[in-house]
Motif scaffolding. Sequence first.
Motif, mmCIF file in Angstrom:
data_model
loop_
_atom_site.group_PDB
_atom_site.id
_atom_site.type_symbol
_atom_site.label_atom_id
_atom_site.label_comp_id
_atom_site.label_asym_id
_atom_site.label_seq_id
_atom_site.Cartn_x
_atom_site.Cartn_y
_atom_site.Cartn_z
ATOM 1 N N GLY A 135 0.819 -1.197 0.000
ATOM 2 C CA GLY A 135 0.000 0.000 0.000
ATOM 3 C C GLY A 135 0.858 1.254 0.000
ATOM 4 O O GLY A 135 2.073 1.204 -0.176
ATOM 5 N N LEU A 187 -3.521 0.656 2.590
ATOM 6 C CA LEU A 187 -4.084 0.677 1.241
ATOM 7 C C LEU A 187 -4.616 2.056 0.874
ATOM 8 O O LEU A 187 -4.707 2.401 -0.298
ATOM 9 C CB LEU A 187 -5.212 -0.348 1.117
ATOM 10 C CG LEU A 187 -4.813 -1.787 0.855
ATOM 11 C CD1 LEU A 187 -6.054 -2.664 0.765
ATOM 12 C CD2 LEU A 187 -3.985 -1.903 -0.417
ATOM 13 N N ALA A 233 -8.804 1.042 -0.452
ATOM 14 C CA ALA A 233 -9.689 0.293 0.456
ATOM 15 C C ALA A 233 -11.155 0.677 0.280
ATOM 16 O O ALA A 233 -12.042 -0.042 0.745
ATOM 17 C CB ALA A 233 -9.252 0.511 1.903
ATOM 18 N N LYS A 253 -11.946 -8.697 0.107
ATOM 19 C CA LYS A 253 -10.672 -8.935 0.788
ATOM 20 C C LYS A 253 -10.469 -10.428 1.055
ATOM 21 O O LYS A 253 -11.412 -11.170 1.301
ATOM 22 C CB LYS A 253 -10.645 -8.192 2.120
ATOM 23 C CG LYS A 253 -10.604 -6.674 2.011
ATOM 24 C CD LYS A 253 -9.238 -6.205 1.549
ATOM 25 C CE LYS A 253 -9.086 -4.709 1.728
ATOM 26 N NZ LYS A 253 -9.081 -4.304 3.138
ATOM 27 N N ASP A 310 -5.564 -8.658 2.371
ATOM 28 C CA ASP A 310 -5.203 -8.381 0.984
ATOM 29 C C ASP A 310 -6.441 -8.285 0.101
ATOM 30 O O ASP A 310 -7.565 -8.596 0.517
ATOM 31 C CB ASP A 310 -4.273 -9.477 0.454
ATOM 32 C CG ASP A 310 -3.019 -9.625 1.289
ATOM 33 O OD1 ASP A 310 -2.511 -8.588 1.755
ATOM 34 O OD2 ASP A 310 -2.559 -10.765 1.493
ATOM 35 N N VAL A 357 -0.097 -7.107 -2.737
ATOM 36 C CA VAL A 357 -1.424 -6.591 -2.398
ATOM 37 C C VAL A 357 -2.523 -7.611 -2.681
ATOM 38 O O VAL A 357 -3.633 -7.489 -2.169
ATOM 39 C CB VAL A 357 -1.705 -5.285 -3.174
ATOM 40 C CG1 VAL A 357 -2.063 -5.566 -4.630
ATOM 41 C CG2 VAL A 357 -2.786 -4.454 -2.502
#
Length: 329
Positions: free
Chosen positions: A123, A251, A255, A261, A265, A285
Amino acid sequence: MSDTTVSECDLIIVGAGPAGLYGAYYAGFRGLTVTVVDALPHPGGQLAALYPEKKIFDVAGFPAIKAQHLVDALVEQAEQAKPTYLMGHVATELEESEDRVRITTDKGVTVVGKAVLVAAGIGKFTPRPLPTGSEFHDRGLRYFVPRLNELAGEHVMIVGGGDSAVDWALSLEPIAKSVVLVHRRNDFRAHAHSLGLLERSSVDVLTPFEVEEITGEDAVESVTIVDGAGVERRQLAVSSVVAALGFKAALGPIATWGLDKYQRDIAVDRTMRTNRRRVFAVGDVAGHEDKVKLIAVGFAEAATAVNHIAPLVDGSAPIVPGHSSDSIH
């Protein structure tokens, strides 16, 4: 590229680390136009920002290679795709339609493409600042050392007690006029081998001390440090300060893009696609049950993603590209 610009390309890559750079090259190999967006001022991600002088031993074809040398090679390779770079831009907003995606950055630049490849690593990471001296940022105070020769002939102070601080001190010792390493504790959080080299080096190690004040006219000229008890103070003639106090990573706006997710991640399937049709993710990521986080794996994921992106850009494009050695240049 100026603010409030709108540009178009086939593939928007968010992140200019190893996976993102290789993705840019591979997209060019598949005939796609590319724009790369990254919050850092230079390409390379963690490799360039955190440990440019460290050797990497698990990249195919290289028994050992310095992190910055690998970044330089990846940038050179990516140039075959003639990518547009938006460095120092944070990708903030994502909009997806039936046949387009739109990324907007914090500087008001909008890029329209046919797919997005998120290669954001851990991130957006922000250096932990020194408690004083912020006005000297880029005037002798820095948080990254992507090119050691930028500090050749300088009187350098490194502040920190981790691997990056020790590595930079050791790497700068042969080319700087002097190197002093300041840490607020007596114990360092660095690799034992590196600490052994540090003990045998000419680096002046001062513990437990903290930076109290940075002074100078147009640039850094001296630094005052104080011991943990606040009793002993020293003023040192210094022309460059490297703050290696670690980074905070998150992130950030990614996000908020509505991506599923897997643990911490971005969840992907075996094609590296997220839950959004035109958004893919690769590298550190991206997550799934059997994920292995290695640079080598990130390269393979980038190729996998781009090969599945190609038919989204051109409906007649095959997923299987053929061999690069068959291409005529």
